[in-house]
Scaffold this motif. Structure first.
Motif, PDB file in Angstrom:
ATOM      1  N   ASN A 228      -8.483  -8.150  -6.347  1.00 21.09           N
ATOM      2  CA  ASN A 228      -9.410  -7.385  -7.195  1.00 21.09           C
ATOM      3  C   ASN A 228      -9.747  -6.001  -6.636  1.00 21.09           C
ATOM      4  O   ASN A 228     -10.789  -5.430  -6.964  1.00 21.09           O
ATOM      5  N   ILE A 229      -8.875  -5.438  -5.805  1.00 19.42           N
ATOM      6  CA  ILE A 229      -9.057  -4.051  -5.377  1.00 19.42           C
ATOM      7  C   ILE A 229      -8.861  -3.123  -6.573  1.00 19.42           C
ATOM      8  O   ILE A 229      -7.979  -3.342  -7.407  1.00 19.42           O
ATOM      9  N   ASP A 230      -9.691  -2.105  -6.659  1.00 15.04           N
ATOM     10  CA  ASP A 230      -9.563  -1.088  -7.709  1.00 15.04           C
ATOM     11  C   ASP A 230      -8.490  -0.093  -7.259  1.00 15.04           C
ATOM     12  O   ASP A 230      -8.755   0.812  -6.469  1.00 15.04           O
ATOM     13  N   TRP A 231      -7.279  -0.245  -7.786  1.00 17.30           N
ATOM     14  CA  TRP A 231      -6.172   0.586  -7.314  1.00 17.30           C
ATOM     15  C   TRP A 231      -6.226   2.001  -7.862  1.00 17.30           C
ATOM     16  O   TRP A 231      -5.743   2.939  -7.213  1.00 17.30           O
ATOM     17  N   ASN A 232      -6.790   2.206  -9.038  1.00 20.09           N
ATOM     18  CA  ASN A 232      -6.959   3.575  -9.532  1.00 20.09           C
ATOM     19  C   ASN A 232      -7.841   4.378  -8.574  1.00 20.09           C
ATOM     20  O   ASN A 232      -7.511   5.506  -8.200  1.00 20.09           O
ATOM     21  N   GLU A 233      -8.947   3.787  -8.169  1.00 19.21           N
ATOM     22  CA  GLU A 233      -9.858   4.440  -7.229  1.00 19.21           C
ATOM     23  C   GLU A 233      -9.180   4.644  -5.882  1.00 19.21           C
ATOM     24  O   GLU A 233      -9.269   5.716  -5.270  1.00 19.21           O
ATOM     25  N   THR A 234      -8.502   3.612  -5.393  1.00 22.66           N
ATOM     26  CA  THR A 234      -7.891   3.655  -4.059  1.00 22.66           C
ATOM     27  C   THR A 234      -6.814   4.731  -3.965  1.00 22.66           C
ATOM     28  O   THR A 234      -6.782   5.517  -3.007  1.00 22.66           O
ATOM     29  N   ILE A 235      -5.929   4.780  -4.933  1.00 22.18           N
ATOM     30  CA  ILE A 235      -4.840   5.763  -4.892  1.00 22.18           C
ATOM     31  C   ILE A 235      -5.397   7.174  -5.039  1.00 22.18           C
ATOM     32  O   ILE A 235      -4.916   8.118  -4.390  1.00 22.18           O
ATOM     33  N   SER A 236      -6.415   7.334  -5.863  1.00 23.39           N
ATOM     34  CA  SER A 236      -7.049   8.641  -5.998  1.00 23.39           C
ATOM     35  C   SER A 236      -7.609   9.118  -4.666  1.00 23.39           C
ATOM     36  O   SER A 236      -7.463  10.289  -4.290  1.00 23.39           O
ATOM     37  N   LEU A 237      -8.226   8.204  -3.914  1.00 25.74           N
ATOM     38  CA  LEU A 237      -8.768   8.554  -2.602  1.00 25.74           C
ATOM     39  C   LEU A 237      -7.652   8.948  -1.635  1.00 25.74           C
ATOM     40  O   LEU A 237      -7.742   9.965  -0.944  1.00 25.74           O
ATOM     41  N   LEU A 238      -6.608   8.132  -1.566  1.00 26.90           N
ATOM     42  CA  LEU A 238      -5.517   8.400  -0.628  1.00 26.90           C
ATOM     43  C   LEU A 238      -4.837   9.725  -0.926  1.00 26.90           C
ATOM     44  O   LEU A 238      -4.446  10.464  -0.011  1.00 26.90           O
ATOM     45  N   ARG A 239      -4.699  10.051  -2.196  1.00 32.44           N
ATOM     46  CA  ARG A 239      -4.076  11.329  -2.557  1.00 32.44           C
ATOM     47  C   ARG A 239      -4.948  12.519  -2.159  1.00 32.44           C
ATOM     48  O   ARG A 239      -4.454  13.638  -2.022  1.00 32.44           O
ATOM     49  N   ALA A 240      -6.244  12.258  -1.966  1.00 36.77           N
ATOM     50  CA  ALA A 240      -7.166  13.336  -1.593  1.00 36.77           C
ATOM     51  C   ALA A 240      -7.361  13.436  -0.084  1.00 36.77           C
ATOM     52  O   ALA A 240      -8.130  14.278   0.384  1.00 36.77           O
ATOM     53  N   ALA A 241      -6.677  12.591   0.687  1.00 38.30           N
ATOM     54  CA  ALA A 241      -6.833  12.621   2.144  1.00 38.30           C
ATOM     55  C   ALA A 241      -6.346  13.951   2.705  1.00 38.30           C
ATOM     56  O   ALA A 241      -5.373  14.532   2.190  1.00 38.30           O
ATOM     57  N   PRO A 242      -6.984  14.483   3.746  1.00 34.85           N
ATOM     58  CA  PRO A 242      -6.526  15.746   4.352  1.00 34.85           C
ATOM     59  C   PRO A 242      -5.062  15.707   4.786  1.00 34.85           C
ATOM     60  O   PRO A 242      -4.346  16.697   4.667  1.00 34.85           O
ATOM     61  N   HIS A 243      -4.615  14.558   5.298  1.00 37.26           N
ATOM     62  CA  HIS A 243      -3.207  14.336   5.632  1.00 37.26           C
ATOM     63  C   HIS A 243      -2.732  13.188   4.747  1.00 37.26           C
ATOM     64  O   HIS A 243      -2.965  12.021   5.070  1.00 37.26           O
ATOM     65  N   ILE A 244      -2.081  13.512   3.634  1.00 39.28           N
ATOM     66  CA  ILE A 244      -1.709  12.462   2.679  1.00 39.28           C
ATOM     67  C   ILE A 244      -0.714  11.516   3.351  1.00 39.28           C
ATOM     68  O   ILE A 244       0.363  11.931   3.782  1.00 39.28           O
ATOM     69  N   PRO A 245      -1.062  10.229   3.482  1.00 43.90           N
ATOM     70  CA  PRO A 245      -0.205   9.297   4.217  1.00 43.90           C
ATOM     71  C   PRO A 245       0.868   8.675   3.333  1.00 43.90           C
ATOM     72  O   PRO A 245       0.818   8.757   2.107  1.00 43.90           O
ATOM     73  N   SER A 246       1.827   8.031   3.988  1.00 48.21           N
ATOM     74  CA  SER A 246       2.781   7.205   3.257  1.00 48.21           C
ATOM     75  C   SER A 246       2.053   6.015   2.643  1.00 48.21           C
ATOM     76  O   SER A 246       1.033   5.553   3.146  1.00 48.21           O
ATOM     77  N   LEU A 247       2.601   5.546   1.548  1.00 52.82           N
ATOM     78  CA  LEU A 247       2.070   4.378   0.854  1.00 52.82           C
ATOM     79  C   LEU A 247       2.859   3.172   1.362  1.00 52.82           C
ATOM     80  O   LEU A 247       3.962   2.896   0.895  1.00 52.82           O
ATOM     81  N   LEU A 248       2.302   2.472   2.362  1.00 54.69           N
ATOM     82  CA  LEU A 248       3.061   1.468   3.096  1.00 54.69           C
ATOM     83  C   LEU A 248       2.564   0.066   2.764  1.00 54.69           C
ATOM     84  O   LEU A 248       1.457  -0.317   3.124  1.00 54.69           O
ATOM     85  N   LEU A 249       3.407  -0.694   2.062  1.00 57.99           N
ATOM     86  CA  LEU A 249       3.060  -2.058   1.693  1.00 57.99           C
ATOM     87  C   LEU A 249       3.193  -2.980   2.900  1.00 57.99           C
ATOM     88  O   LEU A 249       4.219  -2.981   3.582  1.00 57.99           O
ATOM     89  N   GLU A 250       2.150  -3.779   3.162  1.00 60.55           N
ATOM     90  CA  GLU A 250       2.196  -4.787   4.219  1.00 60.55           C
ATOM     91  C   GLU A 250       1.815  -6.121   3.588  1.00 60.55           C
ATOM     92  O   GLU A 250       0.644  -6.465   3.453  1.00 60.55           O
ATOM     93  N   ILE A 251       2.837  -6.890   3.210  1.00 66.05           N
ATOM     94  CA  ILE A 251       2.657  -8.082   2.399  1.00 66.05           C
ATOM     95  C   ILE A 251       3.087  -9.318   3.170  1.00 66.05           C
ATOM     96  O   ILE A 251       4.108  -9.304   3.862  1.00 66.05           O
ATOM     97  N   GLU A 252       2.318 -10.391   3.049  1.00 66.92           N
ATOM     98  CA  GLU A 252       2.742 -11.671   3.637  1.00 66.92           C
ATOM     99  C   GLU A 252       3.677 -12.363   2.655  1.00 66.92           C
ATOM    100  O   GLU A 252       3.262 -12.768   1.569  1.00 66.92           O
ATOM    101  N   GLY A 253       4.941 -12.467   3.025  1.00 69.05           N
ATOM    102  CA  GLY A 253       5.951 -12.965   2.096  1.00 69.05           C
ATOM    103  C   GLY A 253       5.854 -14.459   1.839  1.00 69.05           C
ATOM    104  O   GLY A 253       5.277 -15.227   2.603  1.00 69.05           O
ATOM    105  N   VAL A 254       6.468 -14.850   0.734  1.00 70.93           N
ATOM    106  CA  VAL A 254       6.538 -16.246   0.323  1.00 70.93           C
ATOM    107  C   VAL A 254       8.015 -16.618   0.206  1.00 70.93           C
ATOM    108  O   VAL A 254       8.817 -15.834  -0.310  1.00 70.93           O
ATOM    109  N   VAL A 255       8.369 -17.786   0.675  1.00 68.53           N
ATOM    110  CA  VAL A 255       9.759 -18.233   0.619  1.00 68.53           C
ATOM    111  C   VAL A 255      10.250 -18.228  -0.830  1.00 68.53           C
ATOM    112  O   VAL A 255       9.574 -18.694  -1.745  1.00 68.53           O
ATOM    113  N   GLY A 256      11.429 -17.649  -1.044  1.00 66.76           N
ATOM    114  CA  GLY A 256      12.025 -17.605  -2.372  1.00 66.76           C
ATOM    115  C   GLY A 256      11.598 -16.429  -3.226  1.00 66.76           C
ATOM    116  O   GLY A 256      12.115 -16.234  -4.333  1.00 66.76           O
ATOM    117  N   GLU A 257      10.680 -15.629  -2.727  1.00 63.38           N
ATOM    118  CA  GLU A 257      10.189 -14.491  -3.486  1.00 63.38           C
ATOM    119  C   GLU A 257      11.249 -13.392  -3.551  1.00 63.38           C
ATOM    120  O   GLU A 257      11.955 -13.137  -2.576  1.00 63.38           O
TER     121      GLU A 257
END
Length: 274
Positions: A228-257
């Motif tokens: 339930n993270i608000d991704w519209n808000e989150t991405i807007s914030l990250l794009r406004a960062a003084p040093h715009i960072p990479s968008l790095l997914l860190e996901i716990e995988g599931v077998v067969g995914e």
């Protein structure tokens, strides 16, 4: 924002090999973070390092960062051996922790990478002045070791009292670590306080991210949109960062995914946000 992916999605069940990295590129990754768990990426095995280094050289994909090891063996702490903890008060444990992390940083001699993402303390650890002093001492040693290899240290906001945004800033200020940045973990920020609150405090130090979702009840490392993270808000914030960072997914995988498909879906969702 550059699309990036952590090998954490495979780390708990598979040894890292070029075929897995190809899967991440198929999902849209332009840069990779390697999760340095010995059973996944053995940073002490020259042959394994060479195999992965050859892949990076052959593809031109950026080796963006390495996640510092959390355990000194390949069983994820199941044996009961102490976790790697740079804030350990006992000097013998702290030296063992920094020595193990240095072994991971040495990978940069054969396979250059930009950032080392470092935890301060372990999960749910309470804060006290001795632990802060221990962490400062450890970071001083790691910083001195990493800098000549072209590696910048990043501390991460994780769910413990030593790693709240406020405590991380106090730590960096007390140690005069002007060139140690922050890996902004969106999921952890959501669990610990809120994404906007944590971002506002850390934004000047943010150099990379860990992007994953949860329902604010636990550190679940879900694909964006599954919590339930608000991704519209989150991405807007990250794009406004003084040093715009990479968008790095860190996901716990599931077998067969089907990881490439989930990655592509996630990147589309995040890039269309805000």
């Amino acid at each position: 924002m550059r699309r990036a992916m952590s090998t954490y999605v495979y780390a708990k069940r598979e040894r890292l090999h070029p075929g897995l990295l190809d899967q991440l590129v198929a999902g849209g990754a332009e840069a990779i973070e390697i999760f340095s768990a010995r059973g996944h990426f053995n940073y002490t095995d020259r042959q394994h390092i060479r195999e992965i280094a050859n892949w990076f050289r052959g593809t031109g994909i950026a080796f963006h960062s390495m996640h510092s090891p959390m355990h000194p063996n390949d069983d994820w702490g199941r044996s009961g051996e102490p976790s790697i903890n740079i804030a350990a008060v006992e000097k013998i444990h702290r030296i063992a922790a920094t020595d193990e992390i240095k072994r991971a940083i040495e990978v940069a001699e054969q396979m250059p990478f930009q950032f080392l993402v470092q935890h301060v303390g372990v999960g749910q650890e309470e804060a006290d002045d001795r632990k802060v002093e221990a962490a400062i001492n450890s970071l001083e040693h790691l910083h001195a070791f990493a800098k000549p290899l072209g590696v910048q240290l990043l501390v991460e906001n994780i769910p413990n009292e030593l790693s709240t945004p406020e405590k991380l800033l106090e730590l960096l200020h007390a140690g005069r670590f002007d060139d140690i940045g922050v890996c902004f973990d969106v999921g952890h920020a959501h669990v610990m306080s809120s994404v906007p609150q944590a971002f506002e405090l850390l934004k000047d130090r943010i150099r990379s991210t860990h992007v994953h979702d949860n329902n604010k009840d636990r550190d679940a490392h879900l694909w964006p949109g599954q919590g339930n993270i608000d991704w519209n808000e989150t991405i807007s914030l990250l794009r406004a960062a003084p040093h715009i960072p990479s968008l790095l997914l860190e996901i716990e995988g599931v077998v067969g995914e089907k990881v490439p498909e989930k990655m592509a879906e996630s990147f589309r969702k995040l890039e269309s946000a805000a």
